[in-house]
Design an enzyme around this catalytic site. Structure first.
Site, PDB file in Angstrom:
ATOM      1  N   THR A 248      31.313  77.178  62.785  1.00 32.49           N
ATOM      2  CA  THR A 248      29.858  77.567  62.630  1.00 32.49           C
ATOM      3  C   THR A 248      29.545  78.125  61.060  1.00 32.49           C
ATOM      4  OG1 THR A 248      30.324  79.686  63.316  1.00 32.49           O
ATOM      5  CG2 THR A 248      29.685  78.163  65.068  1.00 32.49           C
ATOM      6  N   LYS A 249      30.457  78.107  60.231  1.00 32.76           N
ATOM      7  CA  LYS A 249      30.406  78.494  58.788  1.00 32.76           C
ATOM      8  C   LYS A 249      29.303  77.426  57.991  1.00 32.76           C
ATOM      9  CE  LYS A 249      32.449  82.429  58.954  1.00 32.76           C
ATOM     10  NZ  LYS A 249      32.731  82.784  60.334  1.00 32.76           N
TER      11      LYS A 249
END
Length: 373
Positions: free
Chosen positions: A186-187
């Site tokens: 999700t970064k």
């Protein structure tokens, strides 16, 4: 009912699948899955992008923090100053070295470490400062670095949420003795599993990190010290190499979306996050984190029922987690505790549509009216 996730990884994959699949298949066909030329190229490209001499791929952002601290000489009996507000992996990494975290409160409004409180945190045994560029905002590194220089302390940056952010024109991760990055999916730059990176301009630190990530063996089968098995594998490196050229565009899009939210939320009964901390910073909006007046968890549930995933980053401040709370009583870091009670992040990712933002804000307004009148 359709559901809008706080981040939709499938949209990004669909846009890049035609590039990612052959890159991954080429690694499979090579027979070289650990280290090797793909990882080396990935490290070189990331180092060039971030403006550092060296980059070391490891298996997670948490390991990046642990290895960077150990390489900097942090160990049992030492203390490390860090922010009270973050995901608990930051404090955990300090504890894993045998050192002890010394928590400092945050600045109201951007959730980054308050540098004015550093002198008061300088207790015996402090050997390093670990600032956290939370939500994609760069910390006030000029003040932090000046404090560290004055007291002979190492600076290890936690850049897990801020890859591409900059301070006075320098990328975060290039300012301290080392920078630590996470490639959790999700970064802003994520792989398809766990992954991490450590950056540095120090050749001795780089050499120590290379050994630490591979059982303390700077040379094959020759162990000089106890290390770890913590390597970024070639498959994940190949994925990151495909994604890296898109990162600047994605971060620019995140800033554009943040500006649109800022306009849509004008006059709404929430505290909007700042668009920038100062003229010296360029933020990358890993999260768009609101502060709500009260009943945050009730509002979060109501938004979920309306089809919008919103998350609390983070519902318990680091110093109030059970593993530290006996030494850090309530109100020891009041701004961080307030943030933990009131922060609510709403959907933000580069592929988000303006119409979806408008739907999020419409639902938010309706639920705020019900809850607060």
């Amino acid at each position: 009912m359709s559901r809008l996730a706080i981040t939709d990884l499938k949209r990004q994959y669909e846009a890049l699948a035609a590039e990612i699949r052959p890159a991954v298949e080429a690694v499979f066909a090579s027979g070289w899955y650990i280290k090797g030329p793909v990882l080396q190229a990935c490290e070189q490209e990331l180092a060039a992008y971030l403006g550092v001499k060296y980059a070391v791929g490891v298996n997670s952002g948490t390991d990046a923090l642990i290895l960077a601290l150990l390489a900097a000489g942090i160990g049992p009996g030492d203390k490390v100053i860090t922010s009270a507000m973050s995901f608990t992996a930051t404090a955990e990494a300090i504890s894993r070295t045998g050192a002890e975290p010394v928590f400092v409160d945050i600045l109201p409004g951007n959730d980054c470490l308050n540098p004015a409180l550093l002198e008061g945190a300088l207790v015996p045994g402090v050997k390093a400062v670990l600032p956290i560029h939370l939500h994609g905002y760069p910390c006030d590194m000029q003040a932090i670095l000046a404090f560290a220089r004055n007291h002979g302390l190492k600076v290890i940056e936690d850049c897990a949420q801020a890859i591409g952010a900059s301070y006075h024109g320098q990328k975060v991760g290039a300012l301290g003795d080392a920078g630590c990055f996470s490639f959790f999916p999700t970064k802003n730059l994520g792989c398809y599993g766990d992954g991490g990176l450590i950056t540095t301009d120090s050749e001795p630190l780089y050499a120590k990190l290379q050994g630490l990530r591979e059982h303390g063996m700077p040379r094959k089968n020759i162990q000089d010290y106890t290390g770890f098995n913590s390597r970024l594998d070639a498959v994940q490196a190949a994925i990151l190499r495909v994604k890296l050229p898109y990162l600047e565009g994605w971060n620019s899009r995140r800033r554009e979306l943040a500006r649109h939210y800022h306009t849509l939320l004008e006059g709404v009964n929430v505290q909007r996050p700042p668009l920038e901390i100062s003229e010296a910073t360029t933020s990358v909006f890993h999260h768009y984190a609101l502060r709500v007046p009260a009943k945050r968890d009730v509002l979060q549930k109501a938004m979920a029922e309306a089809g919008f995933e919103c998350l609390a980053y983070y519902p318990v401040a680091q110093h109030r987690q059970a593993v530290y709370a006996d030494r850090w009583p309530e109100n020891s870091c009041p701004e961080a505790e307030l943030a933990a009670e009131t922060t609510l992040a709403i959907p933000l990712f580069p592929e988000l549509l303006a119409s979806e933002q408008e739907a999020v804000v419409s639902a938010l307004k309706q639920n705020l009216e019900v809850l607060y009148g």
